[in-house]
Structures are given as structure tokens and as C-alpha cells.
Design a protein around this motif. Structure first.
Motif, PDB file in Angstrom:
ATOM      1  N   ALA A  31      80.299  36.706  30.167  1.00  0.00           N
ATOM      2  CA  ALA A  31      80.910  35.665  31.015  1.00  0.00           C
ATOM      3  C   ALA A  31      80.346  36.128  32.616  1.00  0.00           C
ATOM      4  O   ALA A  31      80.319  37.262  32.855  1.00  0.00           O
ATOM      5  CB  ALA A  31      82.259  35.757  30.897  1.00  0.00           C
ATOM      6  N   PRO A  32      80.270  35.209  33.492  1.00  0.00           N
ATOM      7  CA  PRO A  32      79.838  35.417  34.868  1.00  0.00           C
ATOM      8  C   PRO A  32      80.781  36.282  35.258  1.00  0.00           C
ATOM      9  O   PRO A  32      82.211  36.281  35.103  1.00  0.00           O
ATOM     10  CB  PRO A  32      80.012  33.943  35.568  1.00  0.00           C
ATOM     11  CG  PRO A  32      79.757  33.058  34.295  1.00  0.00           C
ATOM     12  CD  PRO A  32      80.301  33.878  33.263  1.00  0.00           C
ATOM     13  N   VAL A  33      80.329  37.096  36.193  1.00  0.00           N
ATOM     14  CA  VAL A  33      81.379  38.247  36.887  1.00  0.00           C
ATOM     15  C   VAL A  33      81.157  38.047  38.477  1.00  0.00           C
ATOM     16  O   VAL A  33      80.588  37.315  38.939  1.00  0.00           O
ATOM     17  CB  VAL A  33      81.068  39.642  36.583  1.00  0.00           C
ATOM     18  CG1 VAL A  33      81.222  39.984  35.154  1.00  0.00           C
ATOM     19  CG2 VAL A  33      79.471  39.899  37.056  1.00  0.00           C
ATOM     20  N   ALA A  34      82.402  38.621  39.112  1.00  0.00           N
ATOM     21  CA  ALA A  34      82.315  38.279  40.699  1.00  0.00           C
ATOM     22  C   ALA A  34      81.190  39.211  41.351  1.00  0.00           C
ATOM     23  O   ALA A  34      80.400  40.092  40.649  1.00  0.00           O
ATOM     24  CB  ALA A  34      83.668  38.942  41.372  1.00  0.00           C
ATOM     25  N   ALA A  35      80.401  38.646  42.564  1.00  0.00           N
ATOM     26  CA  ALA A  35      79.764  39.439  43.263  1.00  0.00           C
ATOM     27  C   ALA A  35      79.686  40.758  43.337  1.00  0.00           C
ATOM     28  O   ALA A  35      80.435  41.544  43.565  1.00  0.00           O
ATOM     29  CB  ALA A  35      79.497  38.896  44.560  1.00  0.00           C
ATOM     30  N   SER A  36      78.654  41.400  42.613  1.00  0.00           N
ATOM     31  CA  SER A  36      78.266  43.006  42.665  1.00  0.00           C
ATOM     32  C   SER A  36      77.845  43.456  44.148  1.00  0.00           C
ATOM     33  O   SER A  36      77.264  42.799  44.943  1.00  0.00           O
ATOM     34  CB  SER A  36      77.305  43.359  41.974  1.00  0.00           C
ATOM     35  OG  SER A  36      77.029  44.844  41.910  1.00  0.00           O
ATOM     36  N   TYR A  37      78.821  44.559  44.601  1.00  0.00           N
ATOM     37  CA  TYR A  37      78.456  45.260  45.798  1.00  0.00           C
ATOM     38  C   TYR A  37      77.618  46.564  45.542  1.00  0.00           C
ATOM     39  O   TYR A  37      77.316  47.343  46.601  1.00  0.00           O
ATOM     40  CB  TYR A  37      79.627  45.543  46.307  1.00  0.00           C
ATOM     41  CG  TYR A  37      80.408  44.270  47.049  1.00  0.00           C
ATOM     42  CD1 TYR A  37      80.083  43.619  48.052  1.00  0.00           C
ATOM     43  CD2 TYR A  37      81.286  43.729  46.140  1.00  0.00           C
ATOM     44  CE1 TYR A  37      80.713  42.257  48.300  1.00  0.00           C
ATOM     45  CE2 TYR A  37      82.183  42.495  46.176  1.00  0.00           C
ATOM     46  CZ  TYR A  37      81.647  41.892  47.482  1.00  0.00           C
ATOM     47  OH  TYR A  37      82.417  40.764  47.845  1.00  0.00           O
ATOM     48  N   GLY A  38      77.235  46.814  44.378  1.00  0.00           N
ATOM     49  CA  GLY A  38      76.397  48.072  44.202  1.00  0.00           C
ATOM     50  C   GLY A  38      74.898  47.676  43.946  1.00  0.00           C
ATOM     51  O   GLY A  38      74.444  46.709  44.306  1.00  0.00           O
ATOM     52  N   LEU A  39      74.209  48.741  43.437  1.00  0.00           N
ATOM     53  CA  LEU A  39      72.724  48.536  43.041  1.00  0.00           C
ATOM     54  C   LEU A  39      72.719  48.437  41.638  1.00  0.00           C
ATOM     55  O   LEU A  39      73.179  49.236  41.048  1.00  0.00           O
ATOM     56  CB  LEU A  39      72.042  49.692  43.962  1.00  0.00           C
ATOM     57  CG  LEU A  39      71.976  49.926  45.251  1.00  0.00           C
ATOM     58  CD1 LEU A  39      71.433  50.990  45.673  1.00  0.00           C
ATOM     59  CD2 LEU A  39      71.377  48.675  46.046  1.00  0.00           C
ATOM     60  N   ARG A  40      71.391  47.851  41.394  1.00  0.00           N
ATOM     61  CA  ARG A  40      70.836  47.934  39.932  1.00  0.00           C
ATOM     62  C   ARG A  40      69.486  47.786  39.961  1.00  0.00           C
ATOM     63  O   ARG A  40      68.929  47.597  41.095  1.00  0.00           O
ATOM     64  CB  ARG A  40      71.487  46.654  39.059  1.00  0.00           C
ATOM     65  CG  ARG A  40      71.117  45.256  39.818  1.00  0.00           C
ATOM     66  CD  ARG A  40      71.849  44.388  38.766  1.00  0.00           C
ATOM     67  NE  ARG A  40      71.492  42.869  39.273  1.00  0.00           N
ATOM     68  CZ  ARG A  40      71.569  41.722  38.597  1.00  0.00           C
ATOM     69  NH1 ARG A  40      72.221  42.119  37.174  1.00  0.00           N
ATOM     70  NH2 ARG A  40      71.280  40.633  38.973  1.00  0.00           N
ATOM     71  N   GLY A  41      68.858  48.344  38.990  1.00  0.00           N
ATOM     72  CA  GLY A  41      67.448  48.282  39.089  1.00  0.00           C
ATOM     73  C   GLY A  41      66.978  48.666  37.787  1.00  0.00           C
ATOM     74  O   GLY A  41      67.455  48.732  36.823  1.00  0.00           O
ATOM     75  N   VAL A  42      65.496  49.008  37.607  1.00  0.00           N
ATOM     76  CA  VAL A  42      64.801  49.186  36.518  1.00  0.00           C
ATOM     77  C   VAL A  42      63.524  49.913  36.878  1.00  0.00           C
ATOM     78  O   VAL A  42      63.009  49.837  37.986  1.00  0.00           O
ATOM     79  CB  VAL A  42      64.214  47.857  35.763  1.00  0.00           C
ATOM     80  CG1 VAL A  42      63.312  46.991  36.432  1.00  0.00           C
ATOM     81  CG2 VAL A  42      63.754  48.462  34.418  1.00  0.00           C
ATOM     82  N   VAL A  43      63.270  51.044  36.034  1.00  0.00           N
ATOM     83  CA  VAL A  43      61.924  51.710  36.031  1.00  0.00           C
ATOM     84  C   VAL A  43      61.022  51.812  34.968  1.00  0.00           C
ATOM     85  O   VAL A  43      61.572  51.651  34.055  1.00  0.00           O
ATOM     86  CB  VAL A  43      62.171  53.275  36.574  1.00  0.00           C
ATOM     87  CG1 VAL A  43      60.844  54.084  36.638  1.00  0.00           C
ATOM     88  CG2 VAL A  43      62.983  53.459  37.782  1.00  0.00           C
ATOM     89  N   GLU A  44      59.773  51.226  35.144  1.00  0.00           N
ATOM     90  CA  GLU A  44      58.800  51.098  33.955  1.00  0.00           C
ATOM     91  C   GLU A  44      57.596  51.957  33.950  1.00  0.00           C
ATOM     92  O   GLU A  44      57.099  52.005  35.228  1.00  0.00           O
ATOM     93  CB  GLU A  44      58.466  49.606  33.608  1.00  0.00           C
ATOM     94  CG  GLU A  44      57.615  49.191  32.444  1.00  0.00           C
ATOM     95  CD  GLU A  44      57.450  47.674  32.433  1.00  0.00           C
ATOM     96  OE1 GLU A  44      56.170  47.480  31.758  1.00  0.00           O
ATOM     97  OE2 GLU A  44      58.161  46.965  33.156  1.00  0.00           O
ATOM     98  N   LEU A  45      57.318  52.590  32.828  1.00  0.00           N
ATOM     99  CA  LEU A  45      56.190  53.393  32.749  1.00  0.00           C
ATOM    100  C   LEU A  45      55.656  53.313  31.658  1.00  0.00           C
ATOM    101  O   LEU A  45      55.889  52.972  30.718  1.00  0.00           O
ATOM    102  CB  LEU A  45      56.477  54.943  32.993  1.00  0.00           C
ATOM    103  CG  LEU A  45      57.135  55.339  34.326  1.00  0.00           C
ATOM    104  CD1 LEU A  45      57.731  56.831  33.972  1.00  0.00           C
ATOM    105  CD2 LEU A  45      56.280  55.206  35.632  1.00  0.00           C
ATOM    106  N   GLY A  46      54.046  53.195  31.646  1.00  0.00           N
ATOM    107  CA  GLY A  46      53.108  52.964  30.523  1.00  0.00           C
ATOM    108  C   GLY A  46      51.764  52.935  30.709  1.00  0.00           C
ATOM    109  O   GLY A  46      51.419  53.529  31.502  1.00  0.00           O
TER     110      GLY A  46
END
Length: 294
Positions: A31-46
Motif C-alpha cells: 500500500a502507498p505510504v507517506a513521504a519518506s524523509y530518509g535515503l534509499r538506493g542500490v549498488v550494482e556490480l557485474g
């Protein structure tokens, strides 16, 4: 005609489909959530493998490695993002080649999101070589982008302008300088498996050493599967194609396959985060190297 079609479709995606997004897609299974005030991300290696061909000749094969990252922060409706991509191919510096021996891209993004609507802008810096991988050049790209969430899918569109000079630019304007467009769609088959497809087009009034106009078409598909277990790891596989050509029908074609591991972090880390549907563009800078090839 193809150029007009691509620019028209991309403009339509930006105007009528400017719905919601950042570098990532929120999973359609929560379900949709309230606006986030933190960080999120992704790292990809290959690792990657590439086949490159000039003017319908024999294909040359290359192997290499790549890495990518994306970080995003959100404050109410404001979305800020930073992402990067780098690759290195095993190419002998002394031999002329048909593809870039390396590529580095660093991009920043800013946008506004309301409900499932998003509209924003991007700026990108890149470093890349001439065809002989002897000299390095620096280029940039900037523009606007938008996305719309529809059920389990996200549609994205981007319009931009790139300045990507190459070996003889000072004398002959060699390289890619002009507009480009990209559209794509990502789809969450489940919270653990996601796929994406994209296509792009660019035009440069002066392209090769003969000052001929040049164009490119790029396309690709990517899939991400969250591996079983307690660790949040995704197996990612992709294919990317590109065809660059000038007014004299000289051409350069590349096919690239990649296989890697993606590690999401922060809020809502699902398989679809690994797709990075609005990651910074790389095609105009590859086209600059193709201009030097031609």
C-alpha cells in the motif's frame, strides 16, 4: 520520419504521462505510504560482454566489468537523486577499435512528485575515450523527464540535449552534439521479479570527421530477480543494443550483455529497485565514440 516519431512519442510521454517517479519504482504489492524523509538506493556490480561491428564487417568481441549506483532522498513532494555508472573493457590501447574502451557517467536529478505523478530534470557529466582509447574527453547532457505509474507498471520518458565532443571536434565538429529522446516501461511481475524495456534515439547535425549529420538508435531489456535468503540480493541480467550511422550510410553497431548482483538499501528495497528506469543516459556518449569510429 523515425526521428520525428521518436521525439513525438517521447514528448507525449512527458506531457500526458508525467506521473510519478524517481530513480526507483515503489513495489505495486504494498500500500502507498507517506513521504519518506530518509535515503534509499542500490549498488550494482557485474561483468559484461560486447560485440561491435563497423559497416557490416566482422564482429569484434570484448569482455569487461561494470558498476553502478543510485541514491535518492525525498522530502515531501521534492525528490533528489544522484547516480553513477562506469565500465571498463579489455582493449589494447595501440589497436583501433569499434567501441569505447571505458565510460564513466555521474548524474544528478531533481523532481516533484504528487500522488503518482512525477516531473523533473536531470544533468549528467561523462568521460569517454576516442576510438583508439588514447585520449579521454568530457561531455554533458541535460533535460527533462517524467514517469507515470499504471497498476504494476511504470512508464518513463526523457527529452534531452547532449554535448559530447570527440577526437577532431575542434577542427571538424566530430562527436555527438544534439537532441535525444528515450522512453521505457518497467513491470513488476512480483515483488521479487521485475523486467524493463527501453528504446532511444539521438540526432547530431555534425557527427563524423566529414561533418555529415549522424543518428543513433539504442534499445535494451533488463530483468531483476531477488535471490532467496535473508540477504537482500538481486540477480540482474540485461541486453543493450546500439546502431549509429551517418548520412553516407556508414554505421557502427554494438550488442552488450551484462550479468551482475544488485544490492538495494534503505526503504522499500525490492527487485524492481534494481532496474533504475530513470538512471542517467549513456547513449549520447557512446554515440560520440561511434562518430570517431566512422
Amino acid at each position: 520520419m523515425f526521428r520525428s516519431f521518436m521525439l513525438g512519442v517521447s514528448a507525449l510521454a512527458l506531457v500526458s504521462g508525467a506521473e510519478a517517479a524517481d530513480l526507483f519504482i515503489d513495489t505495486a504489492y504494498e500500500a502507498p505510504v507517506a513521504a519518506s524523509y530518509g535515503l534509499r538506493g542500490v549498488v550494482e556490480l557485474g561483468g559484461l560482454g560486447r560485440m561491435a561491428q563497423e559497416d557490416g564487417g566482422d564482429f569484434s568481441s570484448f569482455g569487461g566489468v561494470y558498476g553502478a549506483f543510485a541514491i535518492e532522498g525525498e522530502y515531501d513532494a521534492l525528490v533528489l537523486g544522484l547516480d553513477g555508472y562506469g565500465e571498463w573493457l579489455a582493449i589494447e590501447d595501440s589497436d583501433p577499435n569499434v567501441t569505447n574502451g571505458n565510460l564513466g557517467v555521474l548524474g544528478a536529478q531533481v523532481g516533484m512528485r504528487m500522488d503518482n505523478w512525477y516531473l523533473g530534470g536531470f544533468g549528467t557529466l561523462a568521460t569517454y575515450p576516442d576510438a583508439e582509447t588514447v585520449d579521454q574527453f568530457v561531455g554533458y547532457a541535460a533535460g527533462v523527464q517524467a514517469a507515470v505509474d499504471i497498476d504494476y507498471a511504470r512508464l518513463v520518458g526523457r527529452l534531452g540535449y547532449a554535448f559530447a565532443p570527440n577526437d577532431d571536434f575542434d577542427n571538424d565538429d566530430e562527436g555527438f552534439v544534439g537532441p535525444f529522446a528515450e522512453i521505457g516501461a518497467a513491470y513488476a511481475l512480483s515483488s521479487d521479479f521485475a523486467v524493463m524495456a527501453n528504446v532511444g534515439y539521438g540526432f547530431s547535425a555534425n557527427f563524423d570527421v566529414s561533418n555529415d549529420p549522424g543518428e543513433y538508435v539504442n534499445w535494451g531489456v533488463k530483468a531483476a530477480y531477488r535471490l532467496p535468503g535473508d540477504l537482500n540480493l538481486n540477480l540482474v541480467a540485461s541486453y543493450e543494443g546500439m546502431h549509429a550511422f551517418d548520412q553516407d550510410d556508414e554505421s557502427n553497431t554494438t550488442h552488450t550483455v551484462k550479468l551482475g548482483i544488485s544490492i538495494p538499501f534503505g526503504d522499500e528495497g525490492t527487485a524492481i529497485d534494481a532496474l533504475r528506469p530513470l538512471a542517467s543516459p549513456t547513449a549520447p556518449f557512446r554515440a560520440s565514440v561511434s562518430a570517431d569510429v566512422l
